[in-house]
Design an enzyme around this catalytic site. Structure first.
Site, PDB file in Angstrom:
ATOM      1  N   HIS A  63       0.823  -1.211   0.000  1.00 38.98           N
ATOM      2  CA  HIS A  63       0.000   0.000   0.000  1.00 38.98           C
ATOM      3  C   HIS A  63       0.863   1.269   0.000  1.00 38.98           C
ATOM      4  O   HIS A  63       2.059   1.194  -0.276  1.00 38.98           O
ATOM      5  CB  HIS A  63      -0.994  -0.046   1.172  1.00 38.98           C
ATOM      6  N   GLU A 101      -1.929   0.328   8.249  1.00 36.86           N
ATOM      7  CA  GLU A 101      -1.083  -0.751   7.744  1.00 36.86           C
ATOM      8  C   GLU A 101       0.053  -0.211   6.874  1.00 36.86           C
ATOM      9  O   GLU A 101       1.183  -0.690   6.965  1.00 36.86           O
ATOM     10  CB  GLU A 101      -1.924  -1.748   6.928  1.00 36.86           C
ATOM     11  N   HIS A 156       3.175  -6.928   4.763  1.00 34.80           N
ATOM     12  CA  HIS A 156       1.802  -6.483   5.009  1.00 34.80           C
ATOM     13  C   HIS A 156       1.393  -6.829   6.431  1.00 34.80           C
ATOM     14  O   HIS A 156       2.075  -7.571   7.138  1.00 34.80           O
ATOM     15  CB  HIS A 156       0.825  -7.199   4.065  1.00 34.80           C
ATOM     16  N   GLU A 231       1.980 -11.586   5.816  1.00 41.88           N
ATOM     17  CA  GLU A 231       0.979 -10.863   6.608  1.00 41.88           C
ATOM     18  C   GLU A 231       1.425 -11.036   8.055  1.00 41.88           C
ATOM     19  O   GLU A 231       1.252 -12.081   8.668  1.00 41.88           O
ATOM     20  CB  GLU A 231      -0.414 -11.461   6.393  1.00 41.88           C
TER      21      GLU A 231
END
Ligand code: ZN
Length: 268
Positions: A63, A101, A156, A231
């Site tokens: 992101h 995040e 992430h 993650e």
């Protein structure tokens, strides 16, 4: 160089205003491998001294901080690497208290970069800061081959039901090329084992023993170099929200990711 025609075409379709799709590391060569030599990274049990050959590692912090203000731009479809499309990028998740995040991902990437560079690894980040837009997932997915990387790790954190916790490592599956079939799995296993060794636990809600096989992640589908996506935690879980929101917690993740990457580079 051997930058692949398809790659160029894909890069061309990512006309993000946001700046360079692949930013080279901020630190670069100023810090030599010798700075690492004596004491070895404190949290990397399998790392003794610099890695031979100064390999390149791409770190892809998921992101970006400007994405939320550029919904149309990041929402446009790009190739997903399996014949379909998906949005260029997304905003990512956040803790209930609002820690984002994208900020977590970028901070952990920078911390990981420092550990790796101290071990003689050259690091390339897919974005130079946390205030831009994108790059699109297809551009991120080809960053490894553009940088001639030995490994690619996307960083992430998840936003799942609050009761779930733990990390998982995602791998492209079914594999689309030899790197995805073999070395990526070794990289993923090394990351998994290092995270477990650092005291983090396998996801309670996704994957199998901390590994998740995914066909839908463009960032992995496009990779022709060993690539994995981690993650790190579930940001909606209160206990893990506290860990990811603390600098100490992020350093623990970074140390574990670096240890896993170094272990893989030493025994690919
Ligand atoms: Zn994410």
């Amino acid at each position: 160089m051997l930058a692949v025609a398809g790659c160029l075409a894909l890069a061309a379709c990512s006309g993000d205003a946001a700046g360079p799709p692949t930013a080279t590391s901020s630190a670069g060569a100023s810090r030599g491998p010798s700075s690492a030599g004596s004491s070895a990274a404190p949290s990397a049990p399998s790392s003794a001294g610099p890695v031979a050959g100064a390999p390149v590692v791409v770190l892809d912090p998921g992101h970006n901080g400007g994405n939320a203000a550029h919904r149309a731009e990041i929402g446009r479809p790009v190739p997903d690497g399996r014949g379909g499309t998906k949005p260029c990028n997304t905003t990512g998740t956040a803790t209930d208290a609002g820690y984002s995040e994208h900020a977590f991902n970028f901070d952990v990437a920078q911390r990981t970069e420092r550990v790796l560079e101290a071990a003689g690894v050259r690091v390339v980040l897919t974005r130079p800061n946390d205030v831009g837009v994108g790059p699109c997932v297809d551009v991120r997915g080809t960053a490894g081959q553009r940088a001639d990387a030995a490994a690619v790790v996307a960083i992430h954190a998840d936003g799942a039901a609050p009761s779930g916790s733990g990390f998982h490592v995602a791998l492209a599956s079914p594999p689309l090329n030899p790197a995805q079939a073999g070395q990526a799995r070794a990289l993923g296993t090394a990351l998994h084992d290092a995270l477990r060794g650092a005291g983090f636990h396998d996801s309670t809600y996704l994957g199998e023993r901390g590994i998740s096989s995914r066909p839908d992640l463009a960032g992995l589908n496009f990779a022709t170099r060993p690539a994995a996506l981690v993650e790190c935690a579930n940001m909606r879980n209160p206990a893990e929200a506290a860990v990811v929101s603390s600098a100490d917690g992020r350093q623990r993740y970074a140390a574990a990711l670096a240890a896993g990457i170094l272990a893989y580079l030493r025994h690919p």
